[in-house]
Design an enzyme around this catalytic site. Structure first.
Site, PDB file in Angstrom:
ATOM      1  N   HIS A 113      -7.678   5.238  -7.835  1.00 43.43           N
ATOM      2  CA  HIS A 113      -7.521   3.787  -7.634  1.00 43.43           C
ATOM      3  C   HIS A 113      -6.585   3.511  -6.457  1.00 43.43           C
ATOM      4  CE1 HIS A 113      -7.037  -0.477  -9.128  1.00 43.43           C
ATOM      5  NE2 HIS A 113      -5.998  -0.355  -8.325  1.00 43.43           N
ATOM      6  N   GLU A 114      -5.426   4.186  -6.452  1.00 37.59           N
ATOM      7  CA  GLU A 114      -4.444   3.926  -5.384  1.00 37.59           C
ATOM      8  C   GLU A 114      -4.949   4.441  -4.042  1.00 37.59           C
ATOM      9  OE1 GLU A 114      -2.250   1.845  -6.059  1.00 37.59           O
ATOM     10  OE2 GLU A 114      -2.519   1.984  -8.225  1.00 37.59           O
ATOM     11  N   CYS A 123      -5.710  -4.273 -11.536  1.00 39.61           N
ATOM     12  CA  CYS A 123      -5.047  -4.092 -10.245  1.00 39.61           C
ATOM     13  C   CYS A 123      -4.056  -5.237 -10.064  1.00 39.61           C
ATOM     14  CB  CYS A 123      -6.099  -4.110  -9.127  1.00 39.61           C
ATOM     15  SG  CYS A 123      -5.384  -3.901  -7.480  1.00 39.61           S
ATOM     16  N   LEU A 124      -2.861  -4.909  -9.603  1.00 41.86           N
ATOM     17  CA  LEU A 124      -1.839  -5.945  -9.413  1.00 41.86           C
ATOM     18  C   LEU A 124      -2.273  -6.973  -8.363  1.00 41.86           C
ATOM     19  CD1 LEU A 124       1.358  -3.706  -9.529  1.00 41.86           C
ATOM     20  CD2 LEU A 124       0.449  -5.189 -11.342  1.00 41.86           C
ATOM     21  N   GLY A 161       0.656   1.808 -10.760  1.00 43.94           N
ATOM     22  CA  GLY A 161       0.638   2.259  -9.378  1.00 43.94           C
ATOM     23  C   GLY A 161       0.708   1.078  -8.427  1.00 43.94           C
ATOM     24  N   GLN A 200      -0.730  -3.213  -0.566  1.00 47.72           N
ATOM     25  CA  GLN A 200      -0.549  -4.318  -1.514  1.00 47.72           C
ATOM     26  C   GLN A 200       0.728  -5.115  -1.258  1.00 47.72           C
ATOM     27  OE1 GLN A 200      -1.403  -1.641  -5.116  1.00 47.72           O
ATOM     28  NE2 GLN A 200      -2.193  -3.627  -5.761  1.00 47.72           N
ATOM     29  N   HIS A 254      -7.087   2.009  -2.236  1.00 45.36           N
ATOM     30  CA  HIS A 254      -6.362   0.942  -1.533  1.00 45.36           C
ATOM     31  C   HIS A 254      -6.099   1.319  -0.076  1.00 45.36           C
ATOM     32  CE1 HIS A 254      -5.416  -2.179  -4.436  1.00 45.36           C
ATOM     33  NE2 HIS A 254      -5.008  -1.293  -5.332  1.00 45.36           N
TER      34      HIS A 254
HETATM   35 NI    NI Z   1      -4.753  -1.735  -7.355  1.00 47.03          NI
END
Ligand code: NI
Length: 170
Positions: free
Chosen positions: A142-143, A100-101, A47, A52, A146
């Site tokens: 999770h997304e 997480c990226l 995701g 981000q 953000h």
């Molecule tokens: Ni993330």
């Protein structure tokens, strides 16, 4: 299409509440979704949320690959959720191993709701809704976090398993 730079934890855009997408079916949003999907694939993520990549907007892209499906859960092709609403269904929680990226290389155990009801607009500006379980529920929570400026370390209850991915916590 373009692979966009992914911001890392500490960048102010990742720590603020994002704004609603005003024109979900505009060419600009379609373009942004395409670039975010390409960026997510390039980074091998499940995701990616707009903050981000530096856009403080309430939108994310995700997918559920068959390798992450649990208990007969269906795989989900890469898609977008714009101006999403999430509501837990029941109080039951699960422990998810998350990365997480924006926090490269690290993983932690994070408590999440087992079932969530979601709604929003998809990449075509069409209304979508449903109930998600398993990894689908995990990635949505999770997304969604953000979009409210929350990164998963803020959700950790047990820090003993917060570790680099290539190390094995006891
Ligand atoms: Ni993330």
């Amino acid at each position: 299409m373009a692979v966009l730079k992914i911001l890392r934890m500490g960048h102010p855009v990742l720590h603020r509440i994002a704004d609603s997408v005003v024109a979900p079916d505009s060419p600009e949003v379609r373009h942004l979704v395409r670039d975010m999907l390409e960026t997510m694939h390039d980074a091998r993520g499940a995701g990616l949320a707009a903050p981000q990549i530096g856009q403080a907007l309430r939108l994310f892209v995700y997918h559920v690959p068959s390798s992450r499906c649990q208990d007969g859960e269906a795989a989900i092709e890469p898609c977008a959720l714009i101006n999403p609403v999430l509501m837990p269904v029941g109080e039951e929680q699960m422990v998810c191993r998350e990365g997480c990226l924006s926090i490269p290389g690290l993983r932690a155990d994070v408590p999440r709701y087992k079932r969530v009801r979601y709604s929003g607009l998809n990449e075509n500006g069409m209304a979508v809704s449903g109930i998600a379980t398993g990894f689908h529920a995990n990635v949505l929570q999770h997304e969604y976090d953000h979009l409210d400026g929350i990164l998963y370390p803020e959700r950790i209850k047990d820090f003993t398993r917060f570790a680099f991915q290539d190390e094995t916590p006891a």
